[in-house]
Design a protein around this motif. Structure first.
Motif, PDB file in Angstrom:
ATOM      1  N   HIS A  58      13.956 -23.452 -39.481  1.00  0.00           N
ATOM      2  CA  HIS A  58      14.404 -23.217 -38.505  1.00  0.00           C
ATOM      3  C   HIS A  58      15.690 -24.818 -38.081  1.00  0.00           C
ATOM      4  O   HIS A  58      17.115 -24.223 -37.617  1.00  0.00           O
ATOM      5  CB  HIS A  58      13.892 -22.189 -37.281  1.00  0.00           C
ATOM      6  CG  HIS A  58      14.815 -22.008 -36.674  1.00  0.00           C
ATOM      7  ND1 HIS A  58      13.872 -20.657 -35.528  1.00  0.00           N
ATOM      8  CD2 HIS A  58      16.475 -21.897 -36.641  1.00  0.00           C
ATOM      9  CE1 HIS A  58      15.247 -20.422 -35.181  1.00  0.00           C
ATOM     10  NE2 HIS A  58      16.526 -21.126 -35.203  1.00  0.00           N
ATOM     11  N   ARG A  59      15.066 -25.019 -37.619  1.00  0.00           N
ATOM     12  CA  ARG A  59      15.567 -26.390 -36.835  1.00  0.00           C
ATOM     13  C   ARG A  59      16.710 -27.031 -38.652  1.00  0.00           C
ATOM     14  O   ARG A  59      18.260 -27.103 -37.812  1.00  0.00           O
ATOM     15  CB  ARG A  59      14.546 -27.793 -36.613  1.00  0.00           C
ATOM     16  CG  ARG A  59      14.681 -28.921 -35.889  1.00  0.00           C
ATOM     17  CD  ARG A  59      13.793 -29.576 -35.536  1.00  0.00           C
ATOM     18  NE  ARG A  59      14.226 -31.655 -34.855  1.00  0.00           N
ATOM     19  CZ  ARG A  59      15.189 -31.839 -35.251  1.00  0.00           C
ATOM     20  NH1 ARG A  59      14.457 -32.423 -36.854  1.00  0.00           N
ATOM     21  NH2 ARG A  59      15.237 -33.471 -34.800  1.00  0.00           N
ATOM     22  N   ALA A  60      16.001 -27.145 -39.333  1.00  0.00           N
ATOM     23  CA  ALA A  60      17.881 -27.871 -40.048  1.00  0.00           C
ATOM     24  C   ALA A  60      18.671 -26.791 -40.602  1.00  0.00           C
ATOM     25  O   ALA A  60      19.745 -27.589 -40.267  1.00  0.00           O
ATOM     26  CB  ALA A  60      17.050 -28.094 -41.784  1.00  0.00           C
ATOM     27  N   ALA A  61      18.232 -25.497 -40.425  1.00  0.00           N
ATOM     28  CA  ALA A  61      19.824 -24.536 -39.868  1.00  0.00           C
ATOM     29  C   ALA A  61      20.666 -25.095 -39.007  1.00  0.00           C
ATOM     30  O   ALA A  61      21.389 -24.637 -38.841  1.00  0.00           O
ATOM     31  CB  ALA A  61      18.941 -23.565 -40.136  1.00  0.00           C
ATOM     32  N   LEU A  62      19.968 -25.453 -37.771  1.00  0.00           N
ATOM     33  CA  LEU A  62      20.875 -25.180 -36.993  1.00  0.00           C
ATOM     34  C   LEU A  62      21.748 -26.782 -37.337  1.00  0.00           C
ATOM     35  O   LEU A  62      22.313 -26.482 -36.747  1.00  0.00           O
ATOM     36  CB  LEU A  62      19.789 -25.276 -35.325  1.00  0.00           C
ATOM     37  CG  LEU A  62      18.779 -24.061 -34.997  1.00  0.00           C
ATOM     38  CD1 LEU A  62      18.114 -24.628 -33.963  1.00  0.00           C
ATOM     39  CD2 LEU A  62      19.600 -23.658 -34.275  1.00  0.00           C
ATOM     40  N   LEU A  63      20.353 -27.429 -36.816  1.00  0.00           N
ATOM     41  CA  LEU A  63      21.475 -28.942 -37.508  1.00  0.00           C
ATOM     42  C   LEU A  63      22.978 -28.698 -38.352  1.00  0.00           C
ATOM     43  O   LEU A  63      24.323 -29.501 -38.363  1.00  0.00           O
ATOM     44  CB  LEU A  63      20.468 -29.781 -38.067  1.00  0.00           C
ATOM     45  CG  LEU A  63      19.714 -30.397 -36.286  1.00  0.00           C
ATOM     46  CD1 LEU A  63      18.581 -31.207 -36.787  1.00  0.00           C
ATOM     47  CD2 LEU A  63      20.721 -30.931 -35.619  1.00  0.00           C
ATOM     48  N   ILE A  64      22.069 -28.048 -39.644  1.00  0.00           N
ATOM     49  CA  ILE A  64      23.640 -27.573 -40.874  1.00  0.00           C
ATOM     50  C   ILE A  64      24.680 -26.874 -39.928  1.00  0.00           C
ATOM     51  O   ILE A  64      25.978 -27.311 -40.432  1.00  0.00           O
ATOM     52  CB  ILE A  64      22.826 -27.254 -41.915  1.00  0.00           C
ATOM     53  CG1 ILE A  64      22.111 -28.019 -42.223  1.00  0.00           C
ATOM     54  CG2 ILE A  64      24.061 -27.030 -42.824  1.00  0.00           C
ATOM     55  CD1 ILE A  64      21.033 -27.759 -43.264  1.00  0.00           C
ATOM     56  N   GLU A  65      24.025 -25.658 -39.077  1.00  0.00           N
ATOM     57  CA  GLU A  65      25.555 -25.598 -38.314  1.00  0.00           C
ATOM     58  C   GLU A  65      26.464 -26.195 -37.873  1.00  0.00           C
ATOM     59  O   GLU A  65      27.616 -26.086 -37.573  1.00  0.00           O
ATOM     60  CB  GLU A  65      24.970 -24.045 -37.223  1.00  0.00           C
ATOM     61  CG  GLU A  65      26.531 -23.552 -37.358  1.00  0.00           C
ATOM     62  CD  GLU A  65      25.060 -22.035 -36.754  1.00  0.00           C
ATOM     63  OE1 GLU A  65      25.108 -21.086 -37.039  1.00  0.00           O
ATOM     64  OE2 GLU A  65      24.900 -22.209 -35.459  1.00  0.00           O
ATOM     65  N   ARG A  66      25.683 -27.151 -36.751  1.00  0.00           N
ATOM     66  CA  ARG A  66      26.100 -28.709 -35.597  1.00  0.00           C
ATOM     67  C   ARG A  66      27.428 -28.842 -36.584  1.00  0.00           C
ATOM     68  O   ARG A  66      28.424 -29.109 -36.417  1.00  0.00           O
ATOM     69  CB  ARG A  66      24.531 -28.603 -35.684  1.00  0.00           C
ATOM     70  CG  ARG A  66      25.701 -29.891 -34.732  1.00  0.00           C
ATOM     71  CD  ARG A  66      24.682 -31.329 -34.507  1.00  0.00           C
ATOM     72  NE  ARG A  66      25.540 -32.366 -33.554  1.00  0.00           N
ATOM     73  CZ  ARG A  66      25.386 -33.531 -33.541  1.00  0.00           C
ATOM     74  NH1 ARG A  66      23.565 -34.093 -34.249  1.00  0.00           N
ATOM     75  NH2 ARG A  66      25.963 -34.488 -32.611  1.00  0.00           N
ATOM     76  N   VAL A  97      22.132 -29.687 -30.840  1.00  0.00           N
ATOM     77  CA  VAL A  97      20.471 -30.747 -30.488  1.00  0.00           C
ATOM     78  C   VAL A  97      19.957 -30.153 -29.134  1.00  0.00           C
ATOM     79  O   VAL A  97      18.721 -30.436 -29.828  1.00  0.00           O
ATOM     80  CB  VAL A  97      21.456 -31.677 -30.368  1.00  0.00           C
ATOM     81  CG1 VAL A  97      20.191 -32.697 -30.265  1.00  0.00           C
ATOM     82  CG2 VAL A  97      22.440 -32.497 -31.143  1.00  0.00           C
ATOM     83  N   ASP A  98      20.225 -29.255 -28.502  1.00  0.00           N
ATOM     84  CA  ASP A  98      19.254 -29.031 -27.719  1.00  0.00           C
ATOM     85  C   ASP A  98      18.158 -28.106 -28.401  1.00  0.00           C
ATOM     86  O   ASP A  98      16.925 -27.739 -28.369  1.00  0.00           O
ATOM     87  CB  ASP A  98      20.125 -28.569 -26.449  1.00  0.00           C
ATOM     88  CG  ASP A  98      20.746 -29.698 -25.336  1.00  0.00           C
ATOM     89  OD1 ASP A  98      20.327 -30.652 -25.505  1.00  0.00           O
ATOM     90  OD2 ASP A  98      21.357 -29.051 -24.680  1.00  0.00           O
ATOM     91  N   ALA A  99      18.814 -26.724 -28.884  1.00  0.00           N
ATOM     92  CA  ALA A  99      17.952 -25.988 -29.242  1.00  0.00           C
ATOM     93  C   ALA A  99      17.300 -26.664 -30.518  1.00  0.00           C
ATOM     94  O   ALA A  99      16.024 -26.265 -30.747  1.00  0.00           O
ATOM     95  CB  ALA A  99      19.230 -25.139 -30.349  1.00  0.00           C
ATOM     96  N   ALA A 100      17.675 -27.481 -31.534  1.00  0.00           N
ATOM     97  CA  ALA A 100      16.591 -28.585 -32.846  1.00  0.00           C
ATOM     98  C   ALA A 100      15.178 -29.006 -32.016  1.00  0.00           C
ATOM     99  O   ALA A 100      14.719 -28.999 -32.403  1.00  0.00           O
ATOM    100  CB  ALA A 100      17.577 -29.372 -32.862  1.00  0.00           C
ATOM    101  N   ALA A 101      15.480 -30.092 -30.228  1.00  0.00           N
ATOM    102  CA  ALA A 101      14.813 -30.436 -29.666  1.00  0.00           C
ATOM    103  C   ALA A 101      13.328 -29.378 -29.200  1.00  0.00           C
ATOM    104  O   ALA A 101      12.721 -30.253 -29.618  1.00  0.00           O
ATOM    105  CB  ALA A 101      15.570 -30.798 -28.734  1.00  0.00           C
TER     106      ALA A 101
END
Length: 256
Positions: free
Chosen positions: A47-55, A28-32
């Protein structure tokens, strides 16, 4: 870019910061950090979507946020490569939802990866990740070891060619898991050890505990117990992430 799993000294500060947060499970912090750029930049949005999907895959939470971010990325995609990459993430979201029992989206995942295959050229940088995700579906949803192995080998070769180090750790891991199921202990041990080595070198902390637990499956005592104890320590350090690892610290562990 470092946010995708490299640690080059000349990476932009933003990407380095994103990678450090991601590697510690702070999606969440990385996506922010990416959010201001993701409103108008297709690569940042993806990139942001990929981070949140990995979460979602690691924590079983945040499905709505991931869906919203992915829709933004899809809307910003302007060429075939960007559309193909977004379709690949759509497939991953559907896979994660199905694998974790949130909602059966297997057909959606397969269709999305099929779109990605049509959009991404054979030598495109996004192709190895696509092959890997097709392997995940073959292994964990279709239960076809032969198809999974072929897809993971293509992904492994592509990740090597493109220098995609974190993906290479994943292909080592999943090829090893297939070898273990077939009783090829030495091959499995080598693959799990390579996967662990890469994750430790990259500082990918959130993926290190699963790698330790998997390697423990192939080691005799007392080394197996030591590896599982270290995996449990990291698991507690990261507040119980990945969530699915808890039940696998003693039994076999290979899901991501």
């Amino acid at each position: 870019m470092s946010g995708y799993g490299t640690t080059a000294a000349d990476d932009p500060p933003l990407q380095t910061a994103v990678w450090r947060l991601r590697s510690r499970g702070c999606w969440v912090d990385a996506a922010a950090l990416l959010e201001p750029h993701a409103k108008h930049d297709a690569e940042a949005a993806l990139h942001r979507a990929a981070l949140l999907i990995e979460r979602c895959l690691y924590t079983e939470q945040g499905w709505t946020d991931a869906e919203d971010a992915l829709r933004t990325a899809e809307a910003l995609a302007r060429d075939d490569e960007a559309r193909g990459a977004a379709a690949c993430e759509r497939g991953q979201l559907g896979y994660a939802s199905t694998l974790l029992g949130v909602r059966d989206r297997a057909d959606e995942a397969r269709a999305a990866l099929g779109r990605a295959a049509a959009l991404l050229a054979p030598g495109a940088p996004g192709r190895p990740l696509l092959d890997f995700r097709r392997g995940l579906i073959a292994q964990n949803l279709a239960h076809s070891a032969q198809s999974a192995r072929a897809a993971f080998r293509r992904a492994h070769a592509g990740a090597t060619a493109h220098g995609q180090t974190l993906l290479l750790s994943c292909t080592w891991r999943h090829l090893a898991s297939l070898a273990l199921r077939e009783g090829e202990l030495a091959e499995a041990r080598h693959g799990f050890a390579e996967s662990l080595r890469i994750r430790e070198e990259l500082g990918y902390l959130v993926g290190t505990a699963p790698a330790l637990a998997s390697l423990a499956e192939t080691e005799p005592e007392p080394e197996a117990t030591r590896l599982r104890a270290e995996a449990a320590r990291l698991y507690r350090l990261l507040d119980g992430v990945p969530t699915w690892l808890a039940s696998q610290l003693s039994p076999p562990a290979a899901a991501v």
